[in-house]
Write a protein that holds these residues in place. Sequence first.
Motif, mmCIF file in Angstrom:
data_model
loop_
_atom_site.group_PDB
_atom_site.id
_atom_site.type_symbol
_atom_site.label_atom_id
_atom_site.label_comp_id
_atom_site.label_asym_id
_atom_site.label_seq_id
_atom_site.Cartn_x
_atom_site.Cartn_y
_atom_site.Cartn_z
ATOM 1 N N SER A 108 1.009 -1.179 -0.270
ATOM 2 C CA SER A 108 0.000 -0.117 -0.044
ATOM 3 C C SER A 108 0.437 1.301 -0.217
ATOM 4 O O SER A 108 2.546 1.367 0.279
ATOM 5 N N PHE A 109 0.572 2.213 -0.905
ATOM 6 C CA PHE A 109 1.192 3.409 -0.866
ATOM 7 C C PHE A 109 0.890 4.299 0.312
ATOM 8 O O PHE A 109 1.546 5.038 1.214
ATOM 9 N N LYS A 110 0.528 3.820 1.791
ATOM 10 C CA LYS A 110 0.448 4.249 3.619
ATOM 11 C C LYS A 110 1.508 3.284 3.498
ATOM 12 O O LYS A 110 1.792 4.673 5.088
ATOM 13 N N ASP A 111 2.942 2.952 2.909
ATOM 14 C CA ASP A 111 4.217 3.029 3.208
ATOM 15 C C ASP A 111 4.842 3.800 3.882
ATOM 16 O O ASP A 111 6.027 3.652 4.319
ATOM 17 N N ARG A 112 3.991 4.824 2.734
ATOM 18 C CA ARG A 112 5.435 6.111 2.697
ATOM 19 C C ARG A 112 4.736 6.929 4.370
ATOM 20 O O ARG A 112 6.551 7.355 4.598
ATOM 21 N N ALA A 113 3.593 7.040 4.409
ATOM 22 C CA ALA A 113 3.001 7.665 5.430
ATOM 23 C C ALA A 113 4.152 7.282 6.792
ATOM 24 O O ALA A 113 4.661 8.138 7.932
ATOM 25 N N ALA A 139 -2.329 -1.365 8.356
ATOM 26 C CA ALA A 139 -1.522 -2.795 8.358
ATOM 27 C C ALA A 139 -0.187 -1.862 7.874
ATOM 28 O O ALA A 139 0.527 -3.063 7.951
ATOM 29 N N ALA A 140 0.511 -0.906 7.109
ATOM 30 C CA ALA A 140 1.409 -0.195 6.454
ATOM 31 C C ALA A 140 1.541 -0.109 8.139
ATOM 32 O O ALA A 140 3.544 -0.088 7.994
ATOM 33 N N MET A 141 1.075 0.259 9.042
ATOM 34 C CA MET A 141 2.139 1.140 10.299
ATOM 35 C C MET A 141 2.101 -0.181 10.787
ATOM 36 O O MET A 141 3.745 -0.345 11.952
ATOM 37 N N SER A 142 1.660 -1.206 11.044
ATOM 38 C CA SER A 142 2.001 -2.706 11.699
ATOM 39 C C SER A 142 3.262 -2.802 11.456
ATOM 40 O O SER A 142 3.712 -3.629 12.003
ATOM 41 N N CYS A 143 3.834 -2.773 9.803
ATOM 42 C CA CYS A 143 4.551 -3.596 8.785
ATOM 43 C C CYS A 143 5.918 -2.821 9.581
ATOM 44 O O CYS A 143 6.361 -3.414 10.058
ATOM 45 N N ALA A 144 5.704 -1.259 9.782
ATOM 46 C CA ALA A 144 6.839 -0.855 10.378
ATOM 47 C C ALA A 144 7.357 -1.108 11.906
ATOM 48 O O ALA A 144 8.117 -1.341 12.112
ATOM 49 N N GLY A 145 6.291 -1.556 12.487
ATOM 50 C CA GLY A 145 6.503 -1.759 13.727
ATOM 51 C C GLY A 145 6.770 -3.318 13.857
ATOM 52 O O GLY A 145 7.833 -2.953 14.505
ATOM 53 N N ALA A 146 6.700 -4.046 13.107
ATOM 54 C CA ALA A 146 7.555 -4.685 12.870
ATOM 55 C C ALA A 146 8.694 -4.613 12.861
ATOM 56 O O ALA A 146 9.837 -5.697 12.994
ATOM 57 N N ALA A 147 9.134 -3.946 11.704
ATOM 58 C CA ALA A 147 10.501 -3.701 11.140
ATOM 59 C C ALA A 147 11.262 -3.039 11.955
ATOM 60 O O ALA A 147 12.360 -3.346 12.101
ATOM 61 N N GLU A 211 4.490 14.484 5.117
ATOM 62 C CA GLU A 211 5.564 14.824 5.056
ATOM 63 C C GLU A 211 5.736 13.306 4.293
ATOM 64 O O GLU A 211 6.632 12.986 3.079
ATOM 65 N N GLY A 212 4.972 12.092 4.320
ATOM 66 C CA GLY A 212 5.911 11.038 4.135
ATOM 67 C C GLY A 212 5.283 10.596 2.664
ATOM 68 O O GLY A 212 6.164 9.767 1.906
ATOM 69 N N LYS A 213 4.552 11.245 2.484
ATOM 70 C CA LYS A 213 3.245 10.402 1.403
ATOM 71 C C LYS A 213 4.439 11.738 0.166
ATOM 72 O O LYS A 213 3.436 11.094 -1.091
ATOM 73 N N ILE A 241 -3.800 11.908 0.820
ATOM 74 C CA ILE A 241 -2.408 11.698 -0.369
ATOM 75 C C ILE A 241 -2.548 12.472 -1.648
ATOM 76 O O ILE A 241 -1.488 12.492 -1.866
ATOM 77 N N TYR A 242 -3.512 13.331 -1.667
ATOM 78 C CA TYR A 242 -3.602 14.332 -2.640
ATOM 79 C C TYR A 242 -2.813 15.677 -2.397
ATOM 80 O O TYR A 242 -1.654 15.951 -2.829
ATOM 81 N N ALA A 243 -3.013 15.745 -1.162
ATOM 82 C CA ALA A 243 -1.613 16.925 -0.242
ATOM 83 C C ALA A 243 -0.633 16.308 -0.163
ATOM 84 O O ALA A 243 0.416 17.398 -0.609
ATOM 85 N N GLY A 244 0.035 15.376 0.259
ATOM 86 C CA GLY A 244 1.599 15.317 0.202
ATOM 87 C C GLY A 244 1.978 15.193 -1.218
ATOM 88 O O GLY A 244 2.438 15.025 -1.228
#
Length: 286
Positions: A108-113, A139-147, A211-213, A241-244
């Motif tokens: 997901s694009f949400k990984d960027r944020a 899911a994206a934040m949980s993925c980052a948390g696991a990493a 800023e991440g997006k 996402i548009y704002a990012g």
Amino acid sequence: MRFTYECCDCHSVYETNEVFYQCPKCAKDNDGKSFPKGNVIVKLNSEDLKALGSKEHVSMFDFFPYPVPTSEVYPVGGTPLAKPLRLGKKYGLANLSCKLDSALPSGSFKDRASQLIAAQAIAHKQNKIALASTGNAGAAMSCAGAAYGLEIILFVPATAPVNKLMQSVLYGATVVPVKGSYDDAFALSIAYTKKFGGINRNTAYNPMTIEGKKSISIELFEQLGRSVPDVVYVPVGDGCIYAGVYKGFYDLKQAGLIEKIPHIVCAQSKQSNAISRAWKTGDFSN
């Protein structure tokens, strides 16, 4: 990179090393029923930005307010551009490209944020991140948390489909069902952070999500030979996402790397068209 915060409503500027979410002067009037006031944007230091203008190549990391530690453990970015020739031919678009952010770690694009929120948490020596989500952001934040070994507390509406939450569970997040809507989960996640500490990842509430997006725009600039598209279509829910995407091109322009910001088109599903309705009616309360 040095930065300050600017309120989108009263334009007050705040310079602080603390985690900062909203303008205190404007946010105090929020009642939870209308469009929130006091959201802030991150303004990168103009001298630091101009220094990037002389670099032969830039990356998204050059434009981040926080350094991303050991980025290889959660490799966000570098997604390919597809050239859908048949689709372009059908609509007369000779130079059509599609950015394939489904190739990011959580899909997901949400990984960027989430990458930058993880960096923010690490920079402030916080090990806990809370947010509300019905799927991809969680899911994206949980993925980052696991990493990165961060504790993720995910508040979700009790009616959220289980299959959309399974990814977060597998990554080790604590998933908290909430009786009520997404707005109720959002409010509860903010209350949780205020009481128990940590970082709140909620999109727009935490300006670092924008800023991440924005990283996708920096990537496009380099992938297209240090140029930008004429038009960019962005799938939009609440508009963050548009704002990012806009913020990335804005920062490139402030750095002197591009002369103009592309025309950015907001594309919404008829089943989720809050911005489209607000634009047509002028009513931003819903």
